[in-house]
Design a protein around this motif. Sequence first.
Motif, PDB file in Angstrom:
ATOM      1  N   SER A 176       0.762  -1.294  -0.086  1.00 31.16           N
ATOM      2  CA  SER A 176      -0.084   0.012  -0.128  1.00 31.16           C
ATOM      3  C   SER A 176       1.115   1.267   0.123  1.00 31.16           C
ATOM      4  O   SER A 176       0.720   2.332  -0.688  1.00 31.16           O
ATOM      5  CB  SER A 176      -0.844  -0.090   1.202  1.00 31.16           C
ATOM      6  OG  SER A 176      -0.203  -0.066   2.361  1.00 31.16           O
TER       7      SER A 176
ATOM      8  N   ILE B  27     -12.253  -6.319   6.058  1.00 24.79           N
ATOM      9  CA  ILE B  27     -11.900  -6.427   4.564  1.00 24.79           C
ATOM     10  C   ILE B  27     -11.365  -5.038   4.022  1.00 24.79           C
ATOM     11  O   ILE B  27     -10.306  -4.847   3.193  1.00 24.79           O
ATOM     12  CB  ILE B  27     -13.251  -6.777   3.650  1.00 24.79           C
ATOM     13  CG1 ILE B  27     -13.425  -8.505   3.978  1.00 24.79           C
ATOM     14  CG2 ILE B  27     -13.012  -6.635   2.163  1.00 24.79           C
ATOM     15  CD1 ILE B  27     -14.749  -8.910   3.555  1.00 24.79           C
ATOM     16  N   GLN B  28     -11.940  -4.014   4.426  1.00 25.13           N
ATOM     17  CA  GLN B  28     -12.025  -2.543   3.581  1.00 25.13           C
ATOM     18  C   GLN B  28     -10.645  -2.165   4.320  1.00 25.13           C
ATOM     19  O   GLN B  28      -9.507  -1.828   3.403  1.00 25.13           O
ATOM     20  CB  GLN B  28     -12.927  -1.519   4.338  1.00 25.13           C
ATOM     21  CG  GLN B  28     -12.473  -0.356   4.066  1.00 25.13           C
ATOM     22  CD  GLN B  28     -12.749   0.073   2.388  1.00 25.13           C
ATOM     23  OE1 GLN B  28     -13.188  -0.538   1.635  1.00 25.13           O
ATOM     24  NE2 GLN B  28     -11.911   0.982   2.059  1.00 25.13           N
TER      25      GLN B  28
ATOM     26  N   ASN C 138      -7.625  -3.767   5.913  1.00 24.38           N
ATOM     27  CA  ASN C 138      -6.765  -4.889   5.374  1.00 24.38           C
ATOM     28  C   ASN C 138      -6.284  -4.671   4.102  1.00 24.38           C
ATOM     29  O   ASN C 138      -5.280  -4.927   3.496  1.00 24.38           O
ATOM     30  CB  ASN C 138      -6.847  -6.268   5.852  1.00 24.38           C
ATOM     31  CG  ASN C 138      -6.588  -6.252   7.516  1.00 24.38           C
ATOM     32  OD1 ASN C 138      -5.482  -6.136   7.912  1.00 24.38           O
ATOM     33  ND2 ASN C 138      -7.618  -6.447   8.266  1.00 24.38           N
ATOM     34  N   LYS C 139      -7.296  -4.450   3.140  1.00 25.45           N
ATOM     35  CA  LYS C 139      -7.199  -4.562   1.836  1.00 25.45           C
ATOM     36  C   LYS C 139      -6.320  -3.135   1.417  1.00 25.45           C
ATOM     37  O   LYS C 139      -5.325  -3.400   0.556  1.00 25.45           O
ATOM     38  CB  LYS C 139      -8.437  -4.398   0.987  1.00 25.45           C
ATOM     39  CG  LYS C 139      -8.435  -4.431  -0.542  1.00 25.45           C
ATOM     40  CD  LYS C 139      -9.893  -4.455  -1.174  1.00 25.45           C
ATOM     41  CE  LYS C 139     -10.830  -3.286  -0.858  1.00 25.45           C
ATOM     42  NZ  LYS C 139     -12.220  -3.535  -1.540  1.00 25.45           N
TER      43      LYS C 139
ATOM     44  N   ASP D  74     -11.586 -13.964   1.618  1.00 25.83           N
ATOM     45  CA  ASP D  74     -12.007 -12.957   0.755  1.00 25.83           C
ATOM     46  C   ASP D  74     -10.947 -12.917  -0.399  1.00 25.83           C
ATOM     47  O   ASP D  74      -9.737 -12.871  -0.370  1.00 25.83           O
ATOM     48  CB  ASP D  74     -12.188 -11.833   1.413  1.00 25.83           C
ATOM     49  CG  ASP D  74     -13.068 -10.819   0.640  1.00 25.83           C
ATOM     50  OD1 ASP D  74     -14.137 -10.752   0.581  1.00 25.83           O
ATOM     51  OD2 ASP D  74     -12.254 -10.110  -0.107  1.00 25.83           O
TER      52      ASP D  74
ATOM     53  N   ALA E 147     -10.202 -10.219  -1.586  1.00 28.41           N
ATOM     54  CA  ALA E 147      -9.087  -9.377  -1.474  1.00 28.41           C
ATOM     55  C   ALA E 147      -7.603  -9.548  -0.944  1.00 28.41           C
ATOM     56  O   ALA E 147      -6.656  -8.839  -1.154  1.00 28.41           O
ATOM     57  CB  ALA E 147      -9.646  -8.244  -0.461  1.00 28.41           C
ATOM     58  N   PHE E 148      -7.412 -10.833  -0.514  1.00 32.20           N
ATOM     59  CA  PHE E 148      -6.502 -11.361   0.100  1.00 32.20           C
ATOM     60  C   PHE E 148      -5.723 -12.468  -0.618  1.00 32.20           C
ATOM     61  O   PHE E 148      -5.048 -13.148  -0.187  1.00 32.20           O
ATOM     62  CB  PHE E 148      -6.519 -11.808   1.687  1.00 32.20           C
ATOM     63  CG  PHE E 148      -7.246 -10.523   2.391  1.00 32.20           C
ATOM     64  CD1 PHE E 148      -6.659  -9.272   2.445  1.00 32.20           C
ATOM     65  CD2 PHE E 148      -8.545 -10.524   2.742  1.00 32.20           C
ATOM     66  CE1 PHE E 148      -7.309  -8.266   3.309  1.00 32.20           C
ATOM     67  CE2 PHE E 148      -9.348  -9.857   3.410  1.00 32.20           C
ATOM     68  CZ  PHE E 148      -8.780  -8.573   3.571  1.00 32.20           C
TER      69      PHE E 148
ATOM     70  N   GLN F  39       0.092 -10.886  -0.338  1.00 30.99           N
ATOM     71  CA  GLN F  39      -0.914 -11.476   0.923  1.00 30.99           C
ATOM     72  C   GLN F  39      -0.551 -13.038   0.923  1.00 30.99           C
ATOM     73  O   GLN F  39      -0.608 -13.437   2.002  1.00 30.99           O
ATOM     74  CB  GLN F  39      -2.475 -11.130   0.731  1.00 30.99           C
ATOM     75  CG  GLN F  39      -2.794  -9.629   1.137  1.00 30.99           C
ATOM     76  CD  GLN F  39      -2.111  -8.926   0.292  1.00 30.99           C
ATOM     77  OE1 GLN F  39      -2.205  -8.689  -1.198  1.00 30.99           O
ATOM     78  NE2 GLN F  39      -1.609  -7.656   0.582  1.00 30.99           N
TER      79      GLN F  39
END
Length: 419
Positions: free
Chosen positions: A266, A331-332, A334-335, A349, A351-352, A357
């Motif tokens: 990120s 989710i929000q 950590n994404k 999920d 997202a990971f 990840q």
Amino acid sequence: MLAASLTACGDSDDSSGGAKTLTYWASNQGASLEFDKQTLQPELDKFEQQTGIKVNVEVVPWSDLLNRLLAAATSGQGPDVVNIGNTWSASLQATGAFIPFDDATIGAVGGKGRFVPAALAAAGAPGQPPTAVPLYSLAYALYYNKKMFADAGVTAPPATWEDLVTVGKKLTTGKQWGLAVEGANISENSHHAFAFGQQWGGEWFDSAGKPTFDTPQNVAAVKRYIDLMAVDKIVNPSNAEYAQNQSVSDFANRKAAMLLWQAAGSAFKAQGMAADEYGVAPVPFPATPPAGGKKVNSMVAGINIAVFKHTKDKDAALQFVKFMTSDAEQIQLNKVYGSLPSVTTVAADTAFQAEEQKVLAGVLAQSAAPLPQVADESKFETLVGTAMKELFADAASGKPVTDASVKEKLSKAQEQMAG
């Protein structure tokens, strides 16, 4: 300094009409304090819309967070809810300043079974109710620039420290360095001391919780890390002064080819580096492990969320903890941060499932170990991390870093711990 650190105490009512207000100290997870503020504010607004409880957030840099938490714990003044590095769990628990998550309290935020067991185990000393619950799960990985590797004819990330040095020398040119480190970042230093120590067969505390800083194994482990600058010369000497994510910036801006970091994706994205520009691999091991060496290449890293006993509204604070550890927020957030969820319900999920990840999850599952959950752990981080900062300064100035000089620094840190 104490007065400056105790601003914005939590309050259950604001001055304008009785609406509940909480103060939250968030740890710096992204590329900057402002990035985190922008990431968190929409979620805090959502919480206020759902509950009527306003949350005032301050994002605190890691260099200040522990001291500010300890000052608030001592004074009984400060925020309602805080993020803490999970390595500090037992140390902060020992202050008695935080609400224990006993069966009833943890039940109010979803129940013990909701949290990843390894993450929850790093929320306090064994045999006691934890004084925090997990929020973000992390591990260290090796990040490498794919184009720099290809240009140097390197076809795979190094799996051993010997290979990392060889590759690092190929990648150290007039325009870039092989590896970026954070030599003045005390927490980063101590985390690497722990992992290298495990690989070299060392322990930082004995079974009774007494410090064992200056053993031959720990001396060799710390020297191996410092030598990346002092002997191998694959690290820019200016990195000895880095303490605020500058090494991440160097990597993202193509000034270094490799980086050891926790969930850095990120931060790279925030600085304009695309995900396909870098690869992610486990942190290396020694080619020939020393006697007693362990297959450990990361601490069990992560961020916990805790509530101070001095909060004026425990129920509101626990509502906020429940919100932050809810499926949607896990989710929000950590994404966005590239970290892993700390609850079992969203681990699969989509997202990971990115490369980063998957590597971090593999490290946590297979080769990470928790830092000692002893009351003096935070002092270990401060003292050993500072000793390593001084050793990096020596290396940067051209002063030889020897077994004797490393042992001298670690012995001094051990004496200060005893004092």
